[in-house]
Design a protein around this motif. Structure first.
Motif, PDB file in Angstrom:
ATOM      1  N   GLY A   1       0.803  -1.222   0.000  1.00 23.41           N
ATOM      2  CA  GLY A   1       0.000   0.000   0.000  1.00 23.41           C
ATOM      3  C   GLY A   1       0.833   1.267   0.000  1.00 23.41           C
ATOM      4  N   GLY A   2       2.062   1.204   0.531  1.00 26.20           N
ATOM      5  CA  GLY A   2       2.921   2.373   0.559  1.00 26.20           C
ATOM      6  C   GLY A   2       3.729   2.485  -0.725  1.00 26.20           C
ATOM      7  N   SER A   3       4.125   3.695  -1.061  1.00 26.24           N
ATOM      8  CA  SER A   3       4.870   3.926  -2.290  1.00 26.24           C
ATOM      9  C   SER A   3       6.365   3.775  -2.036  1.00 26.24           C
ATOM     10  N   VAL A   4       7.061   3.142  -2.991  1.00 27.12           N
ATOM     11  CA  VAL A   4       8.508   3.024  -2.894  1.00 27.12           C
ATOM     12  C   VAL A   4       9.195   4.229  -3.523  1.00 27.12           C
ATOM     13  N   ILE A   5       8.410   5.124  -4.094  1.00 26.73           N
ATOM     14  CA  ILE A   5       8.974   6.340  -4.687  1.00 26.73           C
ATOM     15  C   ILE A   5       8.860   7.469  -3.671  1.00 26.73           C
ATOM     16  N   ARG A   6       9.981   7.895  -3.148  1.00 21.08           N
ATOM     17  CA  ARG A   6       9.989   8.952  -2.142  1.00 21.08           C
ATOM     18  C   ARG A   6       9.862  10.332  -2.785  1.00 21.08           C
ATOM     19  N   HIS A   7      10.624  10.559  -3.857  1.00 21.74           N
ATOM     20  CA  HIS A   7      10.582  11.828  -4.569  1.00 21.74           C
ATOM     21  C   HIS A   7      10.742  11.593  -6.063  1.00 21.74           C
ATOM     22  N   LYS A   8      10.050  12.387  -6.825  1.00 26.27           N
ATOM     23  CA  LYS A   8      10.268  12.439  -8.274  1.00 26.27           C
ATOM     24  C   LYS A   8      10.606  13.880  -8.630  1.00 26.27           C
ATOM     25  N   THR A   9      11.798  14.084  -9.179  1.00 28.59           N
ATOM     26  CA  THR A   9      12.229  15.422  -9.556  1.00 28.59           C
ATOM     27  C   THR A   9      12.901  15.364 -10.921  1.00 28.59           C
ATOM     28  N   PHE A  10      13.273  16.544 -11.410  1.00 22.68           N
ATOM     29  CA  PHE A  10      13.955  16.634 -12.694  1.00 22.68           C
ATOM     30  C   PHE A  10      15.296  17.331 -12.485  1.00 22.68           C
ATOM     31  N   VAL A  11      16.203  17.119 -13.424  1.00 24.54           N
ATOM     32  CA  VAL A  11      17.513  17.742 -13.313  1.00 24.54           C
ATOM     33  C   VAL A  11      17.400  19.262 -13.365  1.00 24.54           C
ATOM     34  N   SER A  12      16.347  19.776 -13.988  1.00 21.83           N
ATOM     35  CA  SER A  12      16.135  21.226 -13.990  1.00 21.83           C
ATOM     36  C   SER A  12      15.792  21.761 -12.606  1.00 21.83           C
ATOM     37  N   GLN A  13      15.349  20.871 -11.715  1.00 25.42           N
ATOM     38  CA  GLN A  13      14.986  21.279 -10.356  1.00 25.42           C
ATOM     39  C   GLN A  13      16.099  21.028  -9.344  1.00 25.42           C
TER      40      GLN A  13
ATOM     41  N   LEU B   1      20.841  26.767 -19.750  1.00 26.85           N
ATOM     42  CA  LEU B   1      20.674  25.672 -20.700  1.00 26.85           C
ATOM     43  C   LEU B   1      20.178  24.405 -19.991  1.00 26.85           C
ATOM     44  N   ILE B   2      20.721  24.134 -18.802  1.00 29.76           N
ATOM     45  CA  ILE B   2      20.283  22.960 -18.023  1.00 29.76           C
ATOM     46  C   ILE B   2      18.834  23.133 -17.581  1.00 29.76           C
ATOM     47  N   ALA B   3      18.462  24.373 -17.227  1.00 34.18           N
ATOM     48  CA  ALA B   3      17.082  24.618 -16.814  1.00 34.18           C
ATOM     49  C   ALA B   3      16.102  24.379 -17.964  1.00 34.18           C
ATOM     50  N   GLN B   4      16.549  24.696 -19.203  1.00 28.50           N
ATOM     51  CA  GLN B   4      15.692  24.495 -20.360  1.00 28.50           C
ATOM     52  C   GLN B   4      15.543  23.014 -20.722  1.00 28.50           C
ATOM     53  N   LYS B   5      16.620  22.274 -20.615  1.00 22.89           N
ATOM     54  CA  LYS B   5      16.605  20.877 -21.047  1.00 22.89           C
ATOM     55  C   LYS B   5      16.447  19.890 -19.895  1.00 22.89           C
ATOM     56  N   GLY B   6      16.403  20.388 -18.667  1.00 25.93           N
ATOM     57  CA  GLY B   6      16.448  19.498 -17.495  1.00 25.93           C
ATOM     58  C   GLY B   6      15.289  18.538 -17.365  1.00 25.93           C
TER      59      GLY B   6
ATOM     60  N   ALA C   1      25.670  11.493 -10.421  1.00 29.31           N
ATOM     61  CA  ALA C   1      24.808  11.075 -11.536  1.00 29.31           C
ATOM     62  C   ALA C   1      24.215  12.295 -12.231  1.00 29.31           C
ATOM     63  N   ILE C   2      23.765  13.274 -11.449  1.00 28.48           N
ATOM     64  CA  ILE C   2      23.220  14.502 -12.034  1.00 28.48           C
ATOM     65  C   ILE C   2      24.302  15.244 -12.805  1.00 28.48           C
ATOM     66  N   GLU C   3      25.520  15.249 -12.272  1.00 32.84           N
ATOM     67  CA  GLU C   3      26.633  15.915 -12.956  1.00 32.84           C
ATOM     68  C   GLU C   3      26.859  15.301 -14.335  1.00 32.84           C
ATOM     69  N   TRP C   4      26.792  13.979 -14.432  1.00 32.02           N
ATOM     70  CA  TRP C   4      26.985  13.296 -15.705  1.00 32.02           C
ATOM     71  C   TRP C   4      25.896  13.719 -16.702  1.00 32.02           C
ATOM     72  N   VAL C   5      24.647  13.792 -16.221  1.00 32.05           N
ATOM     73  CA  VAL C   5      23.542  14.203 -17.092  1.00 32.05           C
ATOM     74  C   VAL C   5      23.711  15.654 -17.523  1.00 32.05           C
ATOM     75  N   GLU C   6      24.160  16.510 -16.598  1.00 25.33           N
ATOM     76  CA  GLU C   6      24.368  17.919 -16.950  1.00 25.33           C
ATOM     77  C   GLU C   6      25.379  18.052 -18.084  1.00 25.33           C
ATOM     78  N   HIS C   7      26.455  17.282 -17.996  1.00 23.17           N
ATOM     79  CA  HIS C   7      27.446  17.324 -19.076  1.00 23.17           C
ATOM     80  C   HIS C   7      26.809  16.952 -20.414  1.00 23.17           C
ATOM     81  N   LYS C   8      25.917  15.952 -20.380  1.00 23.25           N
ATOM     82  CA  LYS C   8      25.251  15.534 -21.622  1.00 23.25           C
ATOM     83  C   LYS C   8      24.312  16.622 -22.143  1.00 23.25           C
ATOM     84  N   LEU C   9      23.611  17.280 -21.237  1.00 22.29           N
ATOM     85  CA  LEU C   9      22.633  18.281 -21.649  1.00 22.29           C
ATOM     86  C   LEU C   9      23.288  19.511 -22.257  1.00 22.29           C
TER      87      LEU C   9
END
Length: 734
Positions: A430-442, A456-461, A567-575
């Protein structure tokens, strides 16, 4: 380890042992009578003797070999419930009384052996995890069984009469027995409200004996022991026949077939489990009251040894029990020597007062057991009915009680544990295993980037989604998580799964993550995972588990990062298109090439550069450390710097920020008058411009506008970083 004599605390241990004797002895006699009366009323006297011998052996041996201070071991209610039910079953099968006594002896020995085995295997630590609802239902069930078994003796009917038949058939009642039992029960229940100086058990027995002799004044038949069904009768503790009986019993045990002994194993396992639970439950209470910690496996070994010895000499088995232990504790006992004293005093009191014990009314012992049974009934679960959230927990308690009364105690415990597991699974699903859902822009990594890159990261995040998972990933939560991830895969380029708060992962969840990985690979993107720990709370290695299930292999289909920030740093480099140059090919910047000074006159910057020191730091070397007093501003011409700081009062340093080419750091200590609160470490070989505060003050006198612009640019950048950090913190607390 100190010896027992070294640990003896006089007079606390003596008075504790004496007080617990006064509580344990009457109850032990009552339990023994309950068990042996089930065989035949004529065996009640043997039951009293068996109770005395059991209390003696348990007190001496369990306290000697156990490790829990102040614990008192004696015959107990679960033993009486199981053994009396076992005796009644054999009686119904037509087994001879002497054979039933023999079977009780063997059953007690097997129980002790199983407890020793449980302690040796280390299973004792698992018993503490039995849910409260099961323990509550078990205690209430045993209490009801004890009460039901004493109703025939309370009303004066034959011990073989069913309790319900005795309760509804007044023609079978003996009013003398009812009067004696009622006096015992009333005084035992009311005594604690009047005084706690004398145990209520002693006052209840005293009231029962007084009631007996008051009635005896009008009935001469009550003044004799011979053929008097209202009293225990002579114990015969000093009779030479006792030793002969024990020797004969051991001879008969030697003649038993292995199949006969094996048939007792199920009952022995039941009794061993119940006695072990009773003992460890009491030990936990002692730990809470004395701020100590017991060794469950050592205690079970000692209890098993004591039960073997007790059964071998004709006593009944038992456990570490709550009532005498609490009396022992409150009377000033300090060590386990008090338990040895209790065992010795039980034997001495029984020998000295054997003639007195013979006059204890059977109804009085029944009344004492009824009071014990009433006190074992846990009424707190009734409060569970007040809320819909806990009504199912009440159902578990009710099922355990129902099984205890109709099937058996071990079946009751098994049913309760099974239902508790189902309720736990229900809560987990009954409980959710997802604690938070966010985006790299946030959210951002620890890498502080120029404003153009941040925009640029805020636009593509929103092309990169972050899921912080929690709890247990198992078959019950797999479908929900897969449904969410499947929908995101269709619209996102990057998916980051952070496992920092995950407690466990089963094979079903690993298979589901394999499917997610394959779906991402079909889109040409890797699945990103962070905080894949090697040490979960349950002791498992999650990284190794993922390798065994082939989720993580030699390909780049799954990328594993140590932290969510990396992990976010790696995505930022890609974006932003991987615009950072490799460190070895970076060219050191001049002041006018830095974002901080774009648009400034060359001659002005030349004067500023003249006041700066150019410094080169090798990878891994420290630039400054916590507590340093130097007030300097650092501008990065080439390379990468990492900032480490303690978090939440911990002395351990954590990576909190990364600065690259064209950025600056050290601004807070430069602006205020405080020592450094973090460490700056060269992550790569770096070239720096260093501006000391003294040089800046001179600059301010010669070029006030330039100094003002520099401070404004620094403050603006720091404010931007602070605003971004506050936004992330607010978002994470939603």
């Amino acid at each position: 380890m100190s010896t027992l004599s070294d640990k003896l605390k006089v007079p606390g241990d003596f008075w504790g042992g004496l007080a617990s004797t006064l509580v344990a002895l009457p109850a032990a006699v009552a339990f023994g009578v309950t068990i042996y009366s089930a065989i035949s009323p004529q065996y009640a006297v043997f039951g009293a003797l068996a109770g005395i011998l059991g209390a003696t052996a348990l007190g001496l041996i369990a306290s000697t070999f156990g490790g829990t201070d102040r614990l008192i071991s004696a015959p107990c209610a679960p033993a009486a419930a199981v053994l009396s039910a076992f005796a009644i079953e054999l009686v119904n099968q037509g087994v001879a009384p002497a054979s039933i006594v023999l079977m009780l002896t063997v059953l007690g020995i097997l129980t002790g052996l199983i407890q020793i085995l449980i302690g040796f295997l280390g299973v004792g630590r698992l018993i503490r995890y039995i849910p409260y609802t099961v323990v509550s239902g078990y205690l209430s069930g045993v209490g009801l069984i004890i009460i039901g078994s004493q109703i025939p003796r309370f009303v004066g009917t034959s011990a073989n009469t069913a309790w319900w038949r005795a309760a509804v058939n007044p023609a079978l009642w003996d009013t003398r027995s009812i009067a004696i039992g009622a006096a015992t029960v009333l005084v035992a229940l009311l005594a604690p409200k009047i005084t706690k100086a004398i145990p209520s058990t002693i006052l209840g027995i005293t009231a029962g004996i007084i009631a007996y002799f008051v009635l005896a004044n009008t009935d001469a038949t009550m003044m004799t022991l011979t053929d008097n069904p209202l009293v225990l009768g002579s114990l015969g503790a000093s009779s030479e026949g006792y030793i002969g009986t024990i020797i004969g019993r051991w001879y008969d045990i030697g003649e038993l077939k292995l199949s006969q002994v094996a048939a007792l194993f199920g009952s022995a396992l039941t009794l061993a489990a119940l006695l072990s639970i009773d003992t460890l439950k009491t030990c936990v209470v002692i730990d809470q009251m004395t701020r100590t910690r017991h060794d469950p496996n050592r205690e079970l070994f000692a209890q098993g040894l004591a039960n073997i010895a007790s059964s071998a000499i004709g006593g009944i088995p038992g456990a570490g029990i709550m009532g005498p232990t609490m009396v022992n504790l409150s009377s000033g006992a300090q060590t386990r020597v008090s338990g040895i004293i209790e065992g010795l005093l039980v034997l001495i009191v029984a020998l000295v007062l054997s003639n007195f014990i013979a006059w204890i009314p059977v109804a009085t012992l029944a009344g004492i057991l009824i009071v014990i049974g009433l006190r074992m009934i846990d009424t707190k679960p009734l409060n569970f009915l007040e809320s819909r959230a806990t009504v199912f927990d009440f159902a578990v308690v009710a099922v355990v009680i129902g099984f205890a009364l109709t099937v058996g105690l071990i079946a009751a415990s098994a049913a309760g544990v099974a239902l508790s597991i189902l309720l736990f699974l229900r809560e987990q699903v009954g409980g959710s295993v997802i604690r938070h859902k966010t985006f790299v822009s946030q959210r951002s990594s620890t890498w502080y980037r120029p404003e153009a890159e941040m925009r640029l990261i805020a636009q593509k995040g929103d092309k990169a989604v972050i899921f912080e998972l929690q709890g247990s990933l198992f078959f019950g939560t797999t479908y929900e998580l897969y449904s969410v991830l499947e929908a995101e895969i269709k619209t996102r380029d990057y998916i980051i799964l952070d496992l920092r708060r995950v407690l466990s992962v089963d094979i079903t969840a690993a298979h589901m993550l394999n499917q997610v990985r394959d779906m991402m690979r079909d889109r040409g993107m890797p699945l990103l995972m962070s905080n894949v720990r090697e040490h979960l709370p349950n002791g498992n290695n999650l990284l190794e588990f993922f390798k065994q299930t082939e989720l993580i292999d030699a390909t780049d289909a799954v990328r594993v990062f140590q932290t969510i920030e990396s992990a976010i740093e790696w995505v930022e480099h890609k974006l932003i298109g991987d615009i950072e140059l490799p460190v070895e090919t970076e060219v050191a910047l001049n002041l006018q090439e830095m974002n901080l000074f774009q648009g400034r006159k060359v001659e002005t910057l030349t004067d500023l550069e003249a006041r700066m020191e150019q410094r080169t730091v090798k990878a891994g070397d420290s630039i400054y450390s916590i507590g340093d007093q130097e007030r300097e501003l650092y501008l990065i011409r080439r390379g990468v710097v990492r900032i480490l700081a303690p978090i939440g009062g911990s002395r351990q340093l954590h990576h909190i920020a990364t600065f690259g080419r064209g950025d600056f750091f050290g601004g807070l200590a430069f602006l205020d008058d405080h020592a450094r609160g973090d460490n700056a470490i060269a992550h790569t070989d770096i070239d720096l411009f260093v501006l000391p505060l003294e040089q800046f003050n001179q600059l301010a006198e010669d070029h006030k506008k330039l100094a003002f612009l520099l401070i404004t640019a620094i403050s603006r950048t720091l404010a931007h970083r602070l605003r971004h950090a506050d936004g992330e913190r607010t978002m994470l607390h939603v």
